[in-house]
Design a protein around this motif. Structure first.
Motif, PDB file in Angstrom:
ATOM      1  N   TRP A 146      -9.798  -1.513   9.483  1.00 28.97           N
ATOM      2  CA  TRP A 146     -10.282  -2.631   8.665  1.00 28.97           C
ATOM      3  C   TRP A 146      -9.811  -3.931   9.311  1.00 28.97           C
ATOM      4  CZ3 TRP A 146      -9.371  -3.025   2.626  1.00 28.97           C
ATOM      5  CH2 TRP A 146     -10.387  -3.826   2.067  1.00 28.97           C
ATOM      6  N   PRO A 147     -10.486  -4.389  10.352  1.00 33.45           N
ATOM      7  CA  PRO A 147     -10.010  -5.548  11.127  1.00 33.45           C
ATOM      8  C   PRO A 147      -9.832  -6.827  10.319  1.00 33.45           C
ATOM      9  CG  PRO A 147     -11.710  -4.363  12.344  1.00 33.45           C
ATOM     10  CD  PRO A 147     -11.667  -3.770  10.968  1.00 33.45           C
ATOM     11  N   ARG A 148     -10.566  -6.999   9.228  1.00 35.30           N
ATOM     12  CA  ARG A 148     -10.446  -8.235   8.452  1.00 35.30           C
ATOM     13  C   ARG A 148      -9.038  -8.451   7.911  1.00 35.30           C
ATOM     14  NH1 ARG A 148     -12.673  -8.751   2.445  1.00 35.30           N
ATOM     15  NH2 ARG A 148     -10.828 -10.047   2.331  1.00 35.30           N
ATOM     16  N   LEU A 149      -8.241  -7.380   7.855  1.00 32.27           N
ATOM     17  CA  LEU A 149      -6.888  -7.508   7.323  1.00 32.27           C
ATOM     18  C   LEU A 149      -5.941  -8.223   8.285  1.00 32.27           C
ATOM     19  CD1 LEU A 149      -6.316  -4.050   5.585  1.00 32.27           C
ATOM     20  CD2 LEU A 149      -7.186  -6.170   4.635  1.00 32.27           C
ATOM     21  N   SER A 157       0.854  -1.184   0.000  1.00 34.41           N
ATOM     22  CA  SER A 157       0.000   0.000   0.000  1.00 34.41           C
ATOM     23  C   SER A 157       0.890   1.234   0.000  1.00 34.41           C
ATOM     24  CB  SER A 157      -0.907   0.003   1.235  1.00 34.41           C
ATOM     25  OG  SER A 157      -1.610   1.226   1.334  1.00 34.41           O
ATOM     26  N   LEU A 158       0.672   2.121  -0.975  1.00 37.92           N
ATOM     27  CA  LEU A 158       1.476   3.341  -1.001  1.00 37.92           C
ATOM     28  C   LEU A 158       1.186   4.218   0.206  1.00 37.92           C
ATOM     29  CD1 LEU A 158       1.288   4.354  -4.779  1.00 37.92           C
ATOM     30  CD2 LEU A 158       2.915   2.829  -3.622  1.00 37.92           C
ATOM     31  N   ASP A 159      -0.075   4.321   0.584  1.00 36.96           N
ATOM     32  CA  ASP A 159      -0.477   5.184   1.694  1.00 36.96           C
ATOM     33  C   ASP A 159      -0.591   4.378   2.986  1.00 36.96           C
ATOM     34  OD1 ASP A 159      -0.755   7.042  -0.306  1.00 36.96           O
ATOM     35  OD2 ASP A 159      -2.944   7.089  -0.257  1.00 36.96           O
ATOM     36  N   GLY A 160      -0.524   5.097   4.110  1.00 29.28           N
ATOM     37  CA  GLY A 160      -0.902   4.516   5.383  1.00 29.28           C
ATOM     38  C   GLY A 160       0.176   3.717   6.081  1.00 29.28           C
ATOM     39  N   ASP A 161      -0.238   3.114   7.217  1.00 31.86           N
ATOM     40  CA  ASP A 161       0.641   2.260   8.007  1.00 31.86           C
ATOM     41  C   ASP A 161      -0.168   1.081   8.526  1.00 31.86           C
ATOM     42  OD1 ASP A 161      -0.205   2.741  11.044  1.00 31.86           O
ATOM     43  OD2 ASP A 161      -0.256   4.683  10.031  1.00 31.86           O
ATOM     44  N   LEU A 162       0.526   0.061   8.996  1.00 35.75           N
ATOM     45  CA  LEU A 162      -0.122  -1.199   9.347  1.00 35.75           C
ATOM     46  C   LEU A 162      -1.124  -1.048  10.478  1.00 35.75           C
ATOM     47  CD1 LEU A 162      -0.383  -4.272   9.044  1.00 35.75           C
ATOM     48  CD2 LEU A 162       1.548  -4.503  10.629  1.00 35.75           C
ATOM     49  N   GLU A 163      -0.714  -0.483  11.601  1.00 36.97           N
ATOM     50  CA  GLU A 163      -1.584  -0.477  12.771  1.00 36.97           C
ATOM     51  C   GLU A 163      -2.840   0.359  12.552  1.00 36.97           C
ATOM     52  OE1 GLU A 163      -1.227  -2.580  15.108  1.00 36.97           O
ATOM     53  OE2 GLU A 163       0.649  -3.250  14.199  1.00 36.97           O
ATOM     54  N   THR A 164      -2.687   1.536  11.946  1.00 39.99           N
ATOM     55  CA  THR A 164      -3.858   2.370  11.672  1.00 39.99           C
ATOM     56  C   THR A 164      -4.813   1.649  10.732  1.00 39.99           C
ATOM     57  OG1 THR A 164      -2.537   4.380  11.933  1.00 39.99           O
ATOM     58  CG2 THR A 164      -4.644   4.596  10.792  1.00 39.99           C
ATOM     59  N   THR A 165      -4.262   0.982   9.721  1.00 39.82           N
ATOM     60  CA  THR A 165      -5.100   0.270   8.758  1.00 39.82           C
ATOM     61  C   THR A 165      -5.833  -0.882   9.416  1.00 39.82           C
ATOM     62  OG1 THR A 165      -3.624   0.886   6.942  1.00 39.82           O
ATOM     63  CG2 THR A 165      -5.083  -1.000   6.576  1.00 39.82           C
ATOM     64  N   LEU A 166      -5.165  -1.644  10.271  1.00 42.13           N
ATOM     65  CA  LEU A 166      -5.814  -2.760  10.953  1.00 42.13           C
ATOM     66  C   LEU A 166      -6.927  -2.272  11.869  1.00 42.13           C
ATOM     67  CD1 LEU A 166      -2.782  -5.055  11.866  1.00 42.13           C
ATOM     68  CD2 LEU A 166      -4.421  -5.337  10.011  1.00 42.13           C
TER      69      LEU A 166
END
Length: 369
Positions: free
Chosen positions: A55-58, A43-52
């Motif tokens: 979007w918990p399914r990730l 993913s070009l944008d964002g970071d892992l923890e914020t994304t999780l």
């Protein structure tokens, strides 16, 4: 991080990992390909923890995810960082999705010496803009990927817009084992929907291009049904106001983001896709695989994804025609009609899509040079 240990992976590149059809398609494709070969999603944008958190399914795929942390605006250093990443991983193939990833990761993959480069156009409406067309042409010339469209209509539109040969078509696919019919009453209870009565579903971002306003207008002429809308976006408040102005507050339910889309499709009788522009939406295939019929606007790649035996296509921007199609559909005895599921099993399976793309990455295609 876990991804550094994976040998010669296939790498998918997306702009961001927020809930959306393109993102789900890339994630599902990566999941299916990982059964055959190591596969990552960048993913070009964002970071892992914020994304999780969003979007918990990730969580189930967190070891496949890499984030570049791109800041808003043009990032001139990003192609160099991507080139370094691809070299460090020894990527065997890079698959870009949409214009941002093509612009940044396509040339980076070529400079890194990645043997197989693929770019998929998921829609063509953005190419109506002359500046966007010029950017895409330049990016394609720099990256030299194999160009893919996810539906015949998209391929034709891309060829016209870019004055190029039609791209190869690889239809989107869904996991037909996961998206299977199930207990309708339990699904409705889980979503807080009435156990009985006709329910029309929408699964879409609440933005103008998705045409949810058209479906709300049409519902006024469909007295026998409730409209359940799954998704979030900038137009939620205006759509709620629209429903109130039509006296439809009790028959329009805004569910917000629904992570368990299988439950959503099992709960509804009919999926409505009123989009003003589309590629080949996964929602169409997911709903039909679960047994729900569809009424959809005839735009983009949608016709390729609608079962001709059970689905209905409506001309765009025709709320009257949409209302008639929905009214006729909810009044039919849906339970005794043919199921659209066999259509998806034949033409829109995840296995078929993954096999086609993986073949391009693992040697069927020659190096692009």
């Amino acid at each position: 991080m876990g991804y550094a240990a994976k040998a010669h992976p296939i790498v998918h590149v997306v702009q961001h990992l927020r809930p959306g059809g393109l993102e789900v398609m890339a994630l599902e494709l990566a999941r299916a390909q990982a059964r055959i070969h190591p596969t990552l999603v960048v993913s070009l944008d964002g970071d892992l923890e914020t994304t999780l958190d969003c979007w918990p399914r990730l969580q189930a795929q967190r070891d496949q995810l890499v984030f570049m942390g791109k800041e808003p605006g043009v990032d001139l250093a990003l192609p160099l960082r991507l080139r370094a990443l691809f070299r460090r991983l020894g990527a065997i193939g890079v698959h870009t999705h949409h214009i941002g990833p093509l612009l940044y990761a396509g040339p980076a993959a070529r400079l890194a010496g990645v043997a197989h480069r693929v770019h998929t156009e998921h829609d063509a409406w953005h190419l109506q803009d002359a500046k966007r067309r010029r950017i895409v042409r330049l990016a394609l010339a720099a990256a030299k990927p194999i160009l893919i469209a996810d539906a015949p209509h998209v391929a034709d539109a891309v060829a016209r817009a870019l004055s190029c040969p039609p791209p190869r078509v690889i239809l989107n696919g869904v996991d037909t084992e996961r998206f299977a019919p199930g207990d309708r009453i339990a699904a409705r209870r889980g979503l807080g929907l009435p156990e009985h009565g006709r329910i029309i579903g929408i699964a879409a971002r609440l933005e103008r291009v998705k045409g949810v306003d058209l479906a709300i207008d049409a519902l006024a002429a469909v007295p026998d049904a409730l409209l359940a809308i799954a998704g979030g976006g900038s137009e939620r408040e205006s759509l709620q106001a629209q429903a109130a102005s039509l006296g439809l507050e009790e028959r329009v339910r805004f569910l917000g983001h629904v992570d368990d889309t299988v439950r959503l499709y099992r709960a509804i009788d009919l999926l409505c896709l009123p989009s003003r522009a589309e590629g080949l939406p996964l929602a169409l295939l997911e709903a039909q695989s679960t047994g729900a019929r569809v009424v959809a606007m005839r735009v983009g790649g949608v016709p390729a994804g609608v079962d001709p035996e059970t689905g209905v296509l409506v001309d765009p921007e025709e709320p009257g025609a949409l209302a008639r199609a929905l009214r006729d559909a909810v009044r039919e005895d849906i339970g005794i009609r043919l199921s659209p599921r066999p259509f998806v099993e034949r033409t829109g399976s995840l296995e078929a899509m993954a096999s086609a793309y993986t073949a391009l990455m693992l040697g069927e295609a020659k190096s692009n040079g």
